[in-house]
Every structure is written in structure tokens, then in C-alpha cells.
Motif scaffolding. Structure first.
Motif, PDB file in Angstrom:
ATOM      1  N   VAL A  21      11.158 -12.267  38.395  1.00  0.00           N
ATOM      2  CA  VAL A  21       9.872 -12.949  38.490  1.00  0.00           C
ATOM      3  C   VAL A  21       9.033 -12.386  37.350  1.00  0.00           C
ATOM      4  CG1 VAL A  21       7.824 -13.374  39.888  1.00  0.00           C
ATOM      5  CG2 VAL A  21      10.067 -13.240  40.984  1.00  0.00           C
ATOM      6  N   VAL A  22       8.494 -13.281  36.502  1.00  0.00           N
ATOM      7  CA  VAL A  22       7.811 -12.873  35.286  1.00  0.00           C
ATOM      8  C   VAL A  22       6.387 -13.424  35.266  1.00  0.00           C
ATOM      9  CG1 VAL A  22       7.899 -12.981  32.753  1.00  0.00           C
ATOM     10  CG2 VAL A  22      10.015 -12.956  34.070  1.00  0.00           C
ATOM     11  N   ALA A  23       5.437 -12.615  34.796  1.00  0.00           N
ATOM     12  CA  ALA A  23       4.082 -13.094  34.537  1.00  0.00           C
ATOM     13  C   ALA A  23       4.135 -13.844  33.211  1.00  0.00           C
ATOM     14  CB  ALA A  23       3.103 -11.936  34.481  1.00  0.00           C
ATOM     15  N   THR A  24       4.063 -15.170  33.264  1.00  0.00           N
ATOM     16  CA  THR A  24       4.340 -15.996  32.091  1.00  0.00           C
ATOM     17  C   THR A  24       3.143 -16.262  31.198  1.00  0.00           C
ATOM     18  OG1 THR A  24       3.992 -17.970  33.423  1.00  0.00           O
ATOM     19  CG2 THR A  24       6.263 -17.169  33.189  1.00  0.00           C
ATOM     20  N   ARG A  25       1.924 -16.071  31.700  1.00  0.00           N
ATOM     21  CA  ARG A  25       0.735 -16.355  30.894  1.00  0.00           C
ATOM     22  C   ARG A  25      -0.223 -15.184  30.926  1.00  0.00           C
ATOM     23  NH1 ARG A  25      -0.940 -22.612  32.015  1.00  0.00           N
ATOM     24  NH2 ARG A  25       1.055 -23.476  31.423  1.00  0.00           N
ATOM     25  N   ALA A  26      -1.121 -15.138  29.947  1.00  0.00           N
ATOM     26  CA  ALA A  26      -2.118 -14.078  29.889  1.00  0.00           C
ATOM     27  C   ALA A  26      -2.988 -14.112  31.143  1.00  0.00           C
ATOM     28  CB  ALA A  26      -2.989 -14.248  28.648  1.00  0.00           C
ATOM     29  N   GLY A  27      -3.279 -12.939  31.686  1.00  0.00           N
ATOM     30  CA  GLY A  27      -4.121 -12.843  32.866  1.00  0.00           C
ATOM     31  C   GLY A  27      -3.363 -12.903  34.173  1.00  0.00           C
ATOM     32  N   ARG A  28      -2.094 -13.231  34.129  1.00  0.00           N
ATOM     33  CA  ARG A  28      -1.305 -13.263  35.362  1.00  0.00           C
ATOM     34  C   ARG A  28      -0.606 -11.934  35.564  1.00  0.00           C
ATOM     35  NH1 ARG A  28       1.282 -19.318  35.417  1.00  0.00           N
ATOM     36  NH2 ARG A  28      -0.715 -20.391  35.537  1.00  0.00           N
ATOM     37  N   ARG A  29      -0.277 -11.650  36.813  1.00  0.00           N
ATOM     38  CA  ARG A  29       0.415 -10.413  37.148  1.00  0.00           C
ATOM     39  C   ARG A  29       1.455 -10.713  38.224  1.00  0.00           C
ATOM     40  NH1 ARG A  29      -4.318 -10.549  39.953  1.00  0.00           N
ATOM     41  NH2 ARG A  29      -4.208  -9.975  42.142  1.00  0.00           N
ATOM     42  N   VAL A  30       2.294  -9.725  38.489  1.00  0.00           N
ATOM     43  CA  VAL A  30       3.320  -9.870  39.527  1.00  0.00           C
ATOM     44  C   VAL A  30       2.968  -8.923  40.662  1.00  0.00           C
ATOM     45  CG1 VAL A  30       5.773  -9.693  40.039  1.00  0.00           C
ATOM     46  CG2 VAL A  30       5.043 -10.483  37.800  1.00  0.00           C
ATOM     47  N   ASP A  31       2.843  -9.459  41.877  1.00  0.00           N
ATOM     48  CA  ASP A  31       2.533  -8.672  43.069  1.00  0.00           C
ATOM     49  C   ASP A  31       3.738  -8.646  44.001  1.00  0.00           C
ATOM     50  OD1 ASP A  31      -0.049  -8.067  42.363  1.00  0.00           O
ATOM     51  OD2 ASP A  31      -0.966  -9.625  43.598  1.00  0.00           O
ATOM     52  N   ILE A  32       3.908  -7.511  44.685  1.00  0.00           N
ATOM     53  CA  ILE A  32       5.005  -7.346  45.644  1.00  0.00           C
ATOM     54  C   ILE A  32       4.402  -7.044  47.007  1.00  0.00           C
ATOM     55  CG2 ILE A  32       7.048  -6.000  46.239  1.00  0.00           C
ATOM     56  CD1 ILE A  32       7.201  -5.331  43.203  1.00  0.00           C
ATOM     57  N   THR A  33       4.852  -7.775  48.027  1.00  0.00           N
ATOM     58  CA  THR A  33       4.373  -7.593  49.390  1.00  0.00           C
ATOM     59  C   THR A  33       5.566  -7.456  50.320  1.00  0.00           C
ATOM     60  OG1 THR A  33       2.537  -9.071  48.842  1.00  0.00           O
ATOM     61  CG2 THR A  33       2.855  -8.549  51.160  1.00  0.00           C
ATOM     62  N   ASN A  34       5.461  -6.537  51.279  1.00  0.00           N
ATOM     63  CA  ASN A  34       6.524  -6.334  52.264  1.00  0.00           C
ATOM     64  C   ASN A  34       5.927  -6.543  53.650  1.00  0.00           C
ATOM     65  OD1 ASN A  34       8.713  -5.576  53.739  1.00  0.00           O
ATOM     66  ND2 ASN A  34       8.884  -3.525  52.883  1.00  0.00           N
ATOM     67  N   ARG A  35       6.338  -7.610  54.330  1.00  0.00           N
ATOM     68  CA  ARG A  35       5.833  -7.934  55.665  1.00  0.00           C
ATOM     69  C   ARG A  35       6.977  -8.342  56.584  1.00  0.00           C
ATOM     70  NH1 ARG A  35       2.116 -12.264  53.573  1.00  0.00           N
ATOM     71  NH2 ARG A  35       0.739 -11.056  52.293  1.00  0.00           N
ATOM     72  N   ARG A  36       7.032  -7.715  57.722  1.00  0.00           N
ATOM     73  CA  ARG A  36       7.978  -8.107  58.784  1.00  0.00           C
ATOM     74  C   ARG A  36       9.404  -8.303  58.298  1.00  0.00           C
ATOM     75  NH1 ARG A  36       5.398 -12.057  63.161  1.00  0.00           N
ATOM     76  NH2 ARG A  36       3.728 -10.677  63.836  1.00  0.00           N
ATOM     77  N   GLY A  37       9.871  -7.414  57.449  1.00  0.00           N
ATOM     78  CA  GLY A  37      11.249  -7.480  56.982  1.00  0.00           C
ATOM     79  C   GLY A  37      11.501  -8.480  55.876  1.00  0.00           C
ATOM     80  N   VAL A  38      10.427  -9.060  55.324  1.00  0.00           N
ATOM     81  CA  VAL A  38      10.555 -10.003  54.223  1.00  0.00           C
ATOM     82  C   VAL A  38       9.746  -9.467  53.042  1.00  0.00           C
ATOM     83  CG1 VAL A  38      10.068 -12.350  53.425  1.00  0.00           C
ATOM     84  CG2 VAL A  38      10.853 -11.969  55.766  1.00  0.00           C
ATOM     85  N   VAL A  39      10.377  -9.410  51.883  1.00  0.00           N
ATOM     86  CA  VAL A  39       9.710  -8.961  50.670  1.00  0.00           C
ATOM     87  C   VAL A  39       9.355 -10.200  49.853  1.00  0.00           C
ATOM     88  CG1 VAL A  39       9.951  -7.651  48.526  1.00  0.00           C
ATOM     89  CG2 VAL A  39      10.926  -6.766  50.649  1.00  0.00           C
ATOM     90  N   GLU A  40       8.070 -10.325  49.481  1.00  0.00           N
ATOM     91  CA  GLU A  40       7.614 -11.432  48.648  1.00  0.00           C
ATOM     92  C   GLU A  40       7.226 -10.893  47.280  1.00  0.00           C
ATOM     93  OE1 GLU A  40       4.333 -13.446  50.452  1.00  0.00           O
ATOM     94  OE2 GLU A  40       5.587 -14.373  51.972  1.00  0.00           O
ATOM     95  N   VAL A  41       7.734 -11.538  46.246  1.00  0.00           N
ATOM     96  CA  VAL A  41       7.377 -11.194  44.871  1.00  0.00           C
ATOM     97  C   VAL A  41       6.713 -12.440  44.297  1.00  0.00           C
ATOM     98  CG1 VAL A  41       8.224 -10.417  42.638  1.00  0.00           C
ATOM     99  CG2 VAL A  41       9.373  -9.666  44.728  1.00  0.00           C
ATOM    100  N   SER A  42       5.423 -12.305  43.921  1.00  0.00           N
ATOM    101  CA  SER A  42       4.647 -13.464  43.485  1.00  0.00           C
ATOM    102  C   SER A  42       4.026 -13.260  42.117  1.00  0.00           C
ATOM    103  CB  SER A  42       3.504 -13.736  44.470  1.00  0.00           C
ATOM    104  OG  SER A  42       3.992 -13.977  45.756  1.00  0.00           O
ATOM    105  N   GLU A  43       4.013 -14.323  41.336  1.00  0.00           N
ATOM    106  CA  GLU A  43       3.222 -14.354  40.106  1.00  0.00           C
ATOM    107  C   GLU A  43       1.871 -14.912  40.517  1.00  0.00           C
ATOM    108  OE1 GLU A  43       3.000 -16.503  35.738  1.00  0.00           O
ATOM    109  OE2 GLU A  43       4.659 -16.977  37.072  1.00  0.00           O
ATOM    110  N   VAL A  44       0.797 -14.173  40.249  1.00  0.00           N
ATOM    111  CA  VAL A  44      -0.534 -14.591  40.670  1.00  0.00           C
ATOM    112  C   VAL A  44      -1.491 -14.642  39.480  1.00  0.00           C
ATOM    113  CG1 VAL A  44      -0.282 -13.740  43.037  1.00  0.00           C
ATOM    114  CG2 VAL A  44      -1.206 -12.248  41.296  1.00  0.00           C
ATOM    115  N   THR A  45      -2.511 -15.493  39.609  1.00  0.00           N
ATOM    116  CA  THR A  45      -3.530 -15.622  38.570  1.00  0.00           C
ATOM    117  C   THR A  45      -4.553 -14.508  38.715  1.00  0.00           C
ATOM    118  OG1 THR A  45      -4.925 -17.031  39.935  1.00  0.00           O
ATOM    119  CG2 THR A  45      -3.282 -18.135  38.554  1.00  0.00           C
ATOM    120  N   ARG A  46      -5.533 -14.484  37.807  1.00  0.00           N
ATOM    121  CA  ARG A  46      -6.594 -13.476  37.862  1.00  0.00           C
ATOM    122  C   ARG A  46      -7.358 -13.529  39.174  1.00  0.00           C
ATOM    123  NH1 ARG A  46      -8.439 -14.928  31.915  1.00  0.00           N
ATOM    124  NH2 ARG A  46      -7.106 -13.471  30.807  1.00  0.00           N
TER     125      ARG A  46
END
Length: 85
Positions: A21-46
Motif C-alpha cells: 500500500v503506497v501513498a501515491t500523492r503529496a500530502g497522503r500517508r499510510v495508516d495501520i489499524t488493528n481491530r478485532r483480529g483484522v489489520v487495516e492498511v489505508s492510504e489517507v488524505t491530509r
């Protein structure tokens, strides 16, 4: 920051698969969340709006490697096996 990326290696029934999972544009980042046995990796905006999300069962993850970007825009080696990225 543009260029941040996360590698996820999972066990797919005796075979390993690698996802990125890659931050494809300026100002975006990659966040990792672990909830209830599921790991979410998200590219998010500012503002925190998710652009794309990958979900994995925590029990299937073999490795999760974060590759942050340095101030010069290059990925910083974060350990073994990160050369050449």
C-alpha cells in the motif's frame, strides 16, 4: 508523505503473498489499524479521508514492514531485506 509505503506478507494456505500500500500523492500517508483480529492498511488524505484500504486477518500476517520516506523523498532502509526499494 508521498512515497511512504507498507509491505504486508501473508500466509495464503502454504504460499506467501506480498501486498503493498503506497501513498501515491503529496500530502497522503499510510495508516495501520488493528481491530478485532483484522489489520487495516489505508492510504489517507491530509484530512483523514481513506482513499483505499486493504484488510487482512491478523492471524494470517507473517510480516508487516513500514517504509517511511526521508526528507529528500527517498525511502529509508528500515532493516533487513529493504535494500533496492
Amino acid at each position: 508523505m508521498k512515497g511512504d509505503w507498507v509491505e504486508i506478507v501473508i500466509d495464503a494456505g502454504g504460499v506467501t503473498r506480498t501486498y503493498e500500500v503506497v501513498a501515491t500523492r503529496a500530502g497522503r500517508r499510510v495508516d495501520i489499524t488493528n481491530r478485532r483480529g483484522v489489520v487495516e492498511v489505508s492510504e489517507v488524505t491530509r484530512t483523514g479521508t481513506p482513499v483505499r484500504t486493504a484488510r487482512f486477518m491478523a492471524s494470517r500476517i507473517l510480516a508487516l514492514v513500514e517504509h517511511p520516506v526521508t526528507g529528500d523523498g527517498q525511502a529509508r532502509p528500515s532493516g533487513e531485506g529493504s535494500e533496492g526499494h
